[in-house]
Design a protein around this motif. Structure first.
Motif, PDB file in Angstrom:
ATOM      1  N   VAL A  72      21.626   7.308  35.389  1.00 50.00           N
ATOM      2  CA  VAL A  72      22.113   6.249  34.389  1.00 50.00           C
ATOM      3  C   VAL A  72      23.169   6.424  33.420  1.00 50.00           C
ATOM      4  O   VAL A  72      23.900   5.285  33.352  1.00 50.00           O
ATOM      5  N   ASP A  73      23.579   7.451  33.069  1.00 50.71           N
ATOM      6  CA  ASP A  73      24.509   7.830  32.279  1.00 50.71           C
ATOM      7  C   ASP A  73      25.835   7.538  32.982  1.00 50.71           C
ATOM      8  O   ASP A  73      26.841   6.678  32.505  1.00 50.71           O
ATOM      9  N   TYR A  74      25.859   7.836  34.353  1.00 56.84           N
ATOM     10  CA  TYR A  74      26.964   7.720  35.099  1.00 56.84           C
ATOM     11  C   TYR A  74      27.021   6.158  35.438  1.00 56.84           C
ATOM     12  O   TYR A  74      28.334   5.576  35.254  1.00 56.84           O
ATOM     13  N   GLY A  79      29.814   1.060  34.804  1.00 53.30           N
ATOM     14  CA  GLY A  79      29.942  -0.362  34.014  1.00 53.30           C
ATOM     15  C   GLY A  79      30.884  -0.816  33.179  1.00 53.30           C
ATOM     16  O   GLY A  79      31.372  -1.710  33.010  1.00 53.30           O
ATOM     17  N   LEU A  80      31.027   0.339  32.306  1.00 53.15           N
ATOM     18  CA  LEU A  80      31.873   0.268  30.952  1.00 53.15           C
ATOM     19  C   LEU A  80      33.497   0.380  31.493  1.00 53.15           C
ATOM     20  O   LEU A  80      34.390  -0.161  30.526  1.00 53.15           O
ATOM     21  N   ARG A  86      39.096   3.388  40.416  1.00 50.60           N
ATOM     22  CA  ARG A  86      39.696   4.613  39.810  1.00 50.60           C
ATOM     23  C   ARG A  86      38.639   5.327  39.252  1.00 50.60           C
ATOM     24  O   ARG A  86      38.859   6.731  39.342  1.00 50.60           O
ATOM     25  N   PHE A  87      37.638   4.854  38.441  1.00 46.92           N
ATOM     26  CA  PHE A  87      36.727   5.811  37.728  1.00 46.92           C
ATOM     27  C   PHE A  87      35.890   6.335  38.746  1.00 46.92           C
ATOM     28  O   PHE A  87      35.635   7.602  38.648  1.00 46.92           O
ATOM     29  N   VAL A  88      35.575   5.702  39.969  1.00 42.94           N
ATOM     30  CA  VAL A  88      34.783   6.324  41.070  1.00 42.94           C
ATOM     31  C   VAL A  88      35.684   7.581  41.868  1.00 42.94           C
ATOM     32  O   VAL A  88      34.870   8.369  42.001  1.00 42.94           O
ATOM     33  N   ASP A  94      31.173  13.840  40.793  1.00 49.16           N
ATOM     34  CA  ASP A  94      30.065  13.495  39.929  1.00 49.16           C
ATOM     35  C   ASP A  94      29.031  12.709  40.887  1.00 49.16           C
ATOM     36  O   ASP A  94      27.933  12.829  40.679  1.00 49.16           O
ATOM     37  N   LEU A  95      29.551  11.701  41.284  1.00 53.21           N
ATOM     38  CA  LEU A  95      28.847  10.924  42.225  1.00 53.21           C
ATOM     39  C   LEU A  95      28.040  11.442  43.368  1.00 53.21           C
ATOM     40  O   LEU A  95      26.797  11.256  43.776  1.00 53.21           O
TER      41      LEU A  95
END
Length: 268
Positions: A72-74, A79-80, A86-88, A94-95
């Motif tokens: 959920v934190d990820y 989402g933010l 780029r975040f992914v 992490d994913l």
């Protein structure tokens, strides 16, 4: 999504980054606490061989709930984020470690989620304190690897690692790249853990070596600058001394000339 990003106001991206940083600050210590709780439950489940199947199921259920909190934190951070692709890409590992534990054979990788969470949340707190950071990372990595390899190895046929002491010794020899070979994993998961531990050990040794080299460069670089500055000061003093000597010679010549002139006047 690309059109929205193009037409979005200039301040929208900044506002999104502010919200992301706000979320990370607000969840920093709660996520650290959940990570420590996860490690504690995992250690309990691995080390306490007297647990009943029902107790193990309950502990495992709590651990999966904690893992869901990490997921959920990820997702919230995704989402933010202003640039989600780029975040992914920047958080691809992490994913990956969030998805791989869904496979039963790779559930031990849930520990990687915990290690990444602790590293991301604590790193900013100890930035610049390399010794503290590396020491903590070695202890945490060694403990996690010892627990993980013990869980997957002790029931395997022809297992070499059957106790926590054996697991700790194997971890120490592996993370320091010594590798005596008296203890080694025989299962596929154990070898996967060993490979990750070897890579992490090399990385940690690289950090330590780089820190020591940087310290020497700073120390001797400052000494060299001090010596250079001292040499410059000496050259300036020598130049000033030469100038003073020259002025003294000129003064002596003028005094001698005045004396000669006075003598000639008195004689006349």
């Amino acid at each position: 999504m690309g059109t929205n990003q193009v037409n979005a106001p200039a301040g929208a991206g900044d506002e999104a980054e502010v919200r992301l940083r706000w979320w990370e600050r607000r969840t920093e210590w709660p996520m650290v606490g959940l990570s420590v709780l996860f490690l504690g439950l995992y250690a309990w489940m691995v080390l306490d061989t007297g647990l009943t199947p029902v107790s193990r199921q309950r502990i495992d259920a709590v651990m999966w709930a904690l893992w869901a909190a990490f997921a959920v934190d990820y997702l919230v951070r995704l989402g933010l984020a202003r640039r989600r692709l780029r975040f992914v890409v920047h958080n691809a590992f992490d994913l990956l470690v969030l998805l791989l534990p869904l496979l039963r054979q790779l559930r031990v990788l849930r520990l990687v989620v915990v290690l990444l969470t602790l590293n991301r949340r604590v790193q900013a707190r100890v930035r610049g304190q390399v010794v503290l950071y590396v020491s903590g990372a070695v202890v945490l990595l060694g403990l996690s690897a010892a627990l993980a390899v013990l869980e997957v190895e002790r029931t395997a046929p022809d297992a070499k690692i059957t106790g926590f002491g054996d697991a700790l010794w194997w971890t120490m020899t592996t993370v320091t790249t010594v590798g005596y070979g008296d203890y080694y994993p025989v299962t596929g998961q154990g070898k996967l853990i060993a490979a990750g531990l070897m890579i992490a050990g090399i990385a940690l040794l690289g950090v330590v070596t780089g820190s020591i080299a940087s310290w020497f460069v700073d120390r001797f670089g400052g000494l060299e600058q001090s010596v250079s500055a001292s040499a410059d000061a000496t050259r300036r003093l020598d130049a000033e001394s030469d100038q003073l000597r020259a002025e003294i010679v000129v003064l002596r010549e003028e005094i001698t000339a005045l004396r000669t002139e006075l003598s000639s006047r008195e004689g006349s």
